[in-house]
Design a protein around this motif. Structure first.
Motif, PDB file in Angstrom:
ATOM      1  N   UNK A 160       0.855  -1.182   0.000  1.00 24.17           N
ATOM      2  CA  UNK A 160       0.000   0.000   0.000  1.00 24.17           C
ATOM      3  C   UNK A 160       0.894   1.236   0.000  1.00 24.17           C
ATOM      4  N   UNK A 161       0.481   2.303  -0.698  1.00 28.02           N
ATOM      5  CA  UNK A 161       1.322   3.512  -0.744  1.00 28.02           C
ATOM      6  C   UNK A 161       1.567   4.065   0.648  1.00 28.02           C
ATOM      7  N   UNK A 162       2.802   4.417   0.910  1.00 28.37           N
ATOM      8  CA  UNK A 162       3.190   4.999   2.193  1.00 28.37           C
ATOM      9  C   UNK A 162       3.447   6.496   2.020  1.00 28.37           C
ATOM     10  N   UNK A 163       3.146   7.246   3.068  1.00 25.38           N
ATOM     11  CA  UNK A 163       3.420   8.675   3.088  1.00 25.38           C
ATOM     12  C   UNK A 163       4.588   8.907   4.028  1.00 25.38           C
ATOM     13  N   UNK A 164       5.589   9.605   3.533  1.00 30.12           N
ATOM     14  CA  UNK A 164       6.817   9.811   4.299  1.00 30.12           C
ATOM     15  C   UNK A 164       6.845  11.232   4.852  1.00 30.12           C
ATOM     16  N   UNK A 165       7.131  11.349   6.146  1.00 35.99           N
ATOM     17  CA  UNK A 165       7.297  12.647   6.803  1.00 35.99           C
ATOM     18  C   UNK A 165       8.703  12.696   7.388  1.00 35.99           C
ATOM     19  N   UNK A 166       9.423  13.759   7.102  1.00 36.17           N
ATOM     20  CA  UNK A 166      10.830  13.813   7.467  1.00 36.17           C
ATOM     21  C   UNK A 166      11.109  14.968   8.422  1.00 36.17           C
ATOM     22  N   UNK A 167      12.071  14.736   9.325  1.00 41.99           N
ATOM     23  CA  UNK A 167      12.466  15.742  10.305  1.00 41.99           C
ATOM     24  C   UNK A 167      13.973  15.692  10.494  1.00 41.99           C
ATOM     25  N   UNK A 168      14.544  16.846  10.748  1.00 43.75           N
ATOM     26  CA  UNK A 168      15.942  16.949  11.135  1.00 43.75           C
ATOM     27  C   UNK A 168      15.991  17.204  12.632  1.00 43.75           C
ATOM     28  N   UNK A 169      16.652  16.332  13.372  1.00 50.19           N
ATOM     29  CA  UNK A 169      16.770  16.480  14.815  1.00 50.19           C
ATOM     30  C   UNK A 169      18.228  16.794  15.148  1.00 50.19           C
ATOM     31  N   UNK A 170      18.451  17.964  15.700  1.00 45.06           N
ATOM     32  CA  UNK A 170      19.808  18.376  16.043  1.00 45.06           C
ATOM     33  C   UNK A 170      19.881  18.653  17.541  1.00 45.06           C
ATOM     34  N   UNK A 171      21.077  18.809  18.037  1.00 43.71           N
ATOM     35  CA  UNK A 171      21.228  19.126  19.452  1.00 43.71           C
ATOM     36  C   UNK A 171      20.982  20.600  19.684  1.00 43.71           C
ATOM     37  N   UNK A 172      21.357  21.434  18.723  1.00 51.86           N
ATOM     38  CA  UNK A 172      21.153  22.871  18.869  1.00 51.86           C
ATOM     39  C   UNK A 172      20.884  23.477  17.501  1.00 51.86           C
ATOM     40  N   UNK A 173      20.042  24.514  17.487  1.00 52.00           N
ATOM     41  CA  UNK A 173      19.840  25.261  16.252  1.00 52.00           C
ATOM     42  C   UNK A 173      19.407  26.677  16.611  1.00 52.00           C
ATOM     43  N   UNK A 174      19.057  27.460  15.597  1.00 46.62           N
ATOM     44  CA  UNK A 174      18.783  28.875  15.797  1.00 46.62           C
ATOM     45  C   UNK A 174      17.299  29.166  15.999  1.00 46.62           C
ATOM     46  N   UNK A 175      16.564  28.189  16.534  1.00 48.63           N
ATOM     47  CA  UNK A 175      15.151  28.393  16.883  1.00 48.63           C
ATOM     48  C   UNK A 175      14.365  28.970  15.705  1.00 48.63           C
ATOM     49  N   UNK A 176      13.768  30.144  15.887  1.00 54.57           N
ATOM     50  CA  UNK A 176      12.880  30.703  14.859  1.00 54.57           C
ATOM     51  C   UNK A 176      13.605  30.988  13.559  1.00 54.57           C
ATOM     52  N   UNK A 177      14.919  31.152  13.602  1.00 50.42           N
ATOM     53  CA  UNK A 177      15.669  31.442  12.386  1.00 50.42           C
ATOM     54  C   UNK A 177      15.762  30.223  11.477  1.00 50.42           C
ATOM     55  N   UNK A 178      15.709  29.021  12.043  1.00 57.53           N
ATOM     56  CA  UNK A 178      15.846  27.810  11.240  1.00 57.53           C
ATOM     57  C   UNK A 178      14.658  26.866  11.393  1.00 57.53           C
ATOM     58  N   UNK A 179      13.610  27.284  12.100  1.00 55.04           N
ATOM     59  CA  UNK A 179      12.428  26.431  12.217  1.00 55.04           C
ATOM     60  C   UNK A 179      11.646  26.385  10.912  1.00 55.04           C
ATOM     61  N   UNK A 180      11.709  27.449  10.129  1.00 56.43           N
ATOM     62  CA  UNK A 180      11.072  27.502   8.815  1.00 56.43           C
ATOM     63  C   UNK A 180      12.155  27.682   7.763  1.00 56.43           C
ATOM     64  N   UNK A 181      11.839  27.329   6.542  1.00 53.17           N
ATOM     65  CA  UNK A 181      12.892  27.337   5.538  1.00 53.17           C
ATOM     66  C   UNK A 181      12.977  28.624   4.730  1.00 53.17           C
ATOM     67  N   UNK A 182      12.133  29.647   5.046  1.00 50.89           N
ATOM     68  CA  UNK A 182      12.115  30.791   4.135  1.00 50.89           C
ATOM     69  C   UNK A 182      13.440  31.552   4.156  1.00 50.89           C
ATOM     70  N   UNK A 183      14.132  31.596   5.329  1.00 54.22           N
ATOM     71  CA  UNK A 183      15.424  32.273   5.342  1.00 54.22           C
ATOM     72  C   UNK A 183      16.459  31.491   4.533  1.00 54.22           C
ATOM     73  N   UNK A 184      16.420  30.158   4.638  1.00 54.50           N
ATOM     74  CA  UNK A 184      17.341  29.344   3.849  1.00 54.50           C
ATOM     75  C   UNK A 184      17.072  29.510   2.360  1.00 54.50           C
ATOM     76  N   UNK A 185      15.796  29.651   2.024  1.00 53.78           N
ATOM     77  CA  UNK A 185      15.432  29.861   0.622  1.00 53.78           C
ATOM     78  C   UNK A 185      15.931  31.215   0.135  1.00 53.78           C
TER      79      UNK A 185
END
Length: 734
Positions: free
Chosen positions: A470-495
């Motif tokens: 049966x088709x599976x739906x994949x959901x992906x997450x990056x889990x790090x020990x530390x990051x820049x919170x709101x600066x890296x929680x969404x991808x628009x700044x990276x974009x």
């Protein structure tokens, strides 16, 4: 109702009032802010030089502790204000004064500290070789470094650091003469020692303010006078000066303000009694003696404060002064890693332990939080086109959902924390972009190979059966020990920085502390699974700026229900909106109890969700539950009204099939009800379901459709049948 209330129920638009302390500064350039920064620094330095700096630091620390952290206000004290006071006291090259400070002057000092920190941020000049977005991101990184604290709660910090450091007990003892895990626990114990003294102090203060007996009031005065020399010197022998009890009480309260250093002072004897000698020596190595930082560039104290590595103050009498004992929770890695420098064997062991623990912690959290899931650590597969072997760190399979968690144990470089553009780009790419690319490969492999996909455990080679019929739906997450919170929680700044495009696979970035928080608050498997599916696709419906505390609070408020059209493309900036998760929460042990956090379903649909969850034989139970939870509650209430009227025999001119839909990005979630007087033919029922799902299929994207059968004279309290259909429209080839 405003557009925001329609687009994001439970929230309202907030206009921040202007800060009167910053009046007439709106149009200042970097040069004017530089002048103001220098003037405020000179004033702060003078203030600490001509008054007792220890009393000022202690009272500033107590003010920070006493303010309710759940009530966010622009003017509320920040930890960085205490940190700045501590480092400025340490940098003072003059003999400390023993003069008292009045309450009005202390209030003026606190306002000046706040303005000085803002001056530091605003004085940063623009460099000609940076683009606008690079300057903006650099500024946000500096803001994060200056103000943001505590990637873990204390409980989670203890669990994580103990889990890492226990793995390096032997190499740390060989290199340092003590175990780093013992030192960490001792630093945590210092928090408790200070809290115990704080409790004693406040109990005395409350007694001073409440007692009706002069003898008890005099006992309180004696306590505060004996606590710190300044209090005793200011009081002198004034007990008999005031005959009236209330006058004496008010005078005594003023003296108590000078006694706060007692709370944070730990004598050598106290420490020797609490810890082994090697640990006490190590704690003293983390202390800074005033006027011992002559080599420090004062400009660096804001984004690279020495007390982040050595949090204690060494007093002349040999005592340790700990105005911010919680620094071990705010900067645990910085403090402990500074002790490893130069011990290469220990550093290598620590890097391995850090990576191993992160994968282990993710696996344990997911296994605990999703008891219905099969969780695999270290999944390998072969790329049929290139022969390359790819790996994914943690994969959880529950129903037809696959959750991929990529663990990134690397650290944010100091240069990136200070806003260095090149370091930011490199860190962003390694820690926050690559995990999405890695997990995107697996998703593409499963989509293209389907039943032919073959996965195995990396360590043993044992095949992993994902039931890919049966088709599976994949959901992906990056889990790090530390990051820049709101600066890296969404991808628009990276974009905007050009590090990702619309085609780049994206995995939302969560810190380990974020994941621990989510698992703690969403202690029902149904809600956790729904949250993860929504969080993974949140940017398809909401352009936001906020950290994971804001997002989880939004889920607890409205189930992350967002009306994309009502928001009309506006970016939502969350401010002071995380109070729901700024509280202690003890999770239930049994995660199979169905509690719908943040989502209020009509009674019938809530009962249906509970029944579906208990039905292990329904292979699409999580698919169907997700379809229900992704609908608007008012629409579900209307469907329930129709069902109840039908079962009561109320005539209706409406068709016997009704449905509601909700769109998330390119995916349509459809929920249909079929009202019949008797059970239909099985083939006819499924054919009808396929037709409804096909009718809901968008021009591009996919549809997930759940269809429920309700028979008028039913033997069931809820539904008589349920089917699920998932259709994906493949892109047309040229």
């Amino acid at each position: 109702m405003t557009d925001l209330e329609q687009g994001l129920p439970g929230y309202e638009r907030l206009e921040l009032p202007p800060d009167p302390e910053l009046a007439d500064t709106q149009d200042w350039d970097a040069g004017q802010w530089q002048s103001d920064f220098e003037a405020s620094l000179e004033a702060l330095t003078l203030f600490l030089r001509i008054r007792d700096p220890l009393a000022i630091l202690a009272r500033t620390a107590s003010r920070f502790i006493l303010i309710n952290p759940r009530v966010e206000r622009p003017e509320m004290p920040k930890q960085v204000e205490v940190e700045l006071t501590q480092i400025l006291m340490l940098l003072n090259r003059h003999r400390p004064s023993t003069n008292p400070v009045s309450p009005n002057n202390l209030g003026r000092y606190w306002r000046l500290v706040r303005r000085h920190l803002r001056g530091f941020m605003n004085k940063q000049p623009n460099t000609g070789n940076e683009t606008d977005i690079e300057r903006f991101v650099s500024r946000r990184a500096r803001l994060f470094t200056l103000y943001y604290r505590n990637i873990f709660s204390r409980e989670d910090c203890e669990r994580a650091l103990n889990g890492i450091l226990r793995q390096v007990d032997s190499p740390s003892e060989a290199a340092l003469g003590y175990r780093l895990s013992d030192l960490f626990r001792a630093a945590i114990r210092i928090i408790d020692l200070v809290q115990e003294r704080f409790k004693i102090f406040t109990e005395r203060l409350h007694n001073l303010l409440d007692t009706k007996r002069r003898s008890e009031l005099v006992e309180c005065i004696d306590f505060f006078c004996s606590s710190y020399p300044l209090a005793n010197r200011v009081w002198g022998n004034c007990t008999n000066r005031w005959v009236d009890l209330e006058d004496l009480r008010m005078a005594a309260f003023q003296i108590s303000e000078f006694a706060h250093p007692w709370i944070y002072t730990l004598s050598r004897a106290d420490l020797d009694a609490a810890f082994p000698a090697p640990i006490v020596d190590a704690l003293y190595s983390l202390a800074i003696r005033p006027n011992s930082l002559s080599e420090i560039n004062p400009e660096h104290i804001y984004l690279n404060n020495p007390i982040w590595r050595r949090p204690y103050v060494l007093l002349n009498d040999g005592s340790l002064f700990a105005p911010l004992p919680y620094l071990i929770v705010s900067f645990p890695f910085v403090i402990l890693e500074s002790l490893m420098e130069g011990h290469r064997t220990l550093e290598v062991a620590y890097e391995g332990a850090r990576a191993n623990y992160l994968e282990e912690a993710i696996t344990d959290l997911v296994t605990t939080a999703m008891p219905s899931a099969s969780v695999y650590r270290g999944v390998a597969w072969d790329d049929p086109d290139t022969g390359q072997v790819w790996e994914n760190d943690v994969v959880a399979v529950v129903g037809n959902f696959i959750f991929v968690f990529e663990a990134k144990s690397g650290r944010i470089k100091d240069a990136a924390r200070r806003g260095g553009s090149l370091s930011l780009r490199k860190n962003f790419s390694e820690l926050f972009v690559q995990p999405g690319v890695q997990s995107g490969r697996l998703q593409n492999y499963l989509d293209t190979r389907q039943k032919r996909a073959r996965l195995r455990l990396k360590t043993t080679g044992q095949p992993i059966n994902l039931n890919l019929d049966k088709p599976k739906v994949v959901f992906t997450f990056s889990i790090c020990i530390e990051h820049f919170a709101s600066l890296t929680s969404a991808r628009h700044y990276l974009k905007e920085l050009g590090l990702v495009t619309e085609q780049t696979p994206w995995a939302p970035v969560l810190s380990l502390g974020d994941l621990q928080m989510i698992v703690r608050f969403l202690d029902s498997e149904v809600s956790l699974i729904h949250y993860l599916t929504r969080r993974a696709t949140l940017e398809q419906v909401l352009d936001f700026e906020g950290d994971e505390q804001d997002i989880l609070s939004a889920y607890l408020t409205n189930g992350l229900w967002v009306n994309h059209d009502a928001l009309d493309g506006k970016r939502i900036v969350f401010f002071a909106s995380d109070s729901l998760v700024r509280r202690s929460k003890k999770s239930r042990a049994d995660r199979t109890v169905v509690e719908l956090h943040g989502i209020l379903l009509p009674p019938l649909w809530e009962s249906i969700v509970r029944e579906l969850y208990r039905d292990d034989g329904q292979r699409h139970r999580f698919d169907i539950i997700n379809v229900i939870l992704n609908q608007m509650p008012p629409q579900l209430a209307e469907l329930e009204r129709r069902i109840r009227r039908f079962r009561r025999g109320v005539p209706s001119p409406e068709d016997d099939i009704s449905y509601v839909t909700f769109r998330i990005g390119s995916k349509v979630f459809g929920l249909a009800i079929h009202l019949l007087k008797k059970l239909p033919d099985r083939q006819e029922w499924h054919e009808m379901g396929r037709n409804v799902a096909a009718d809901l299929m968008p021009d591009a994207g996919s549809v997930e459709c759940a269809i429920f059968l309700f028979v008028r004279r039913s033997r069931h309290a809820t539904f008589d049948g349920a089917s699920f259909y998932r259709y994906i429209r493949q892109p047309q080839s040229d």
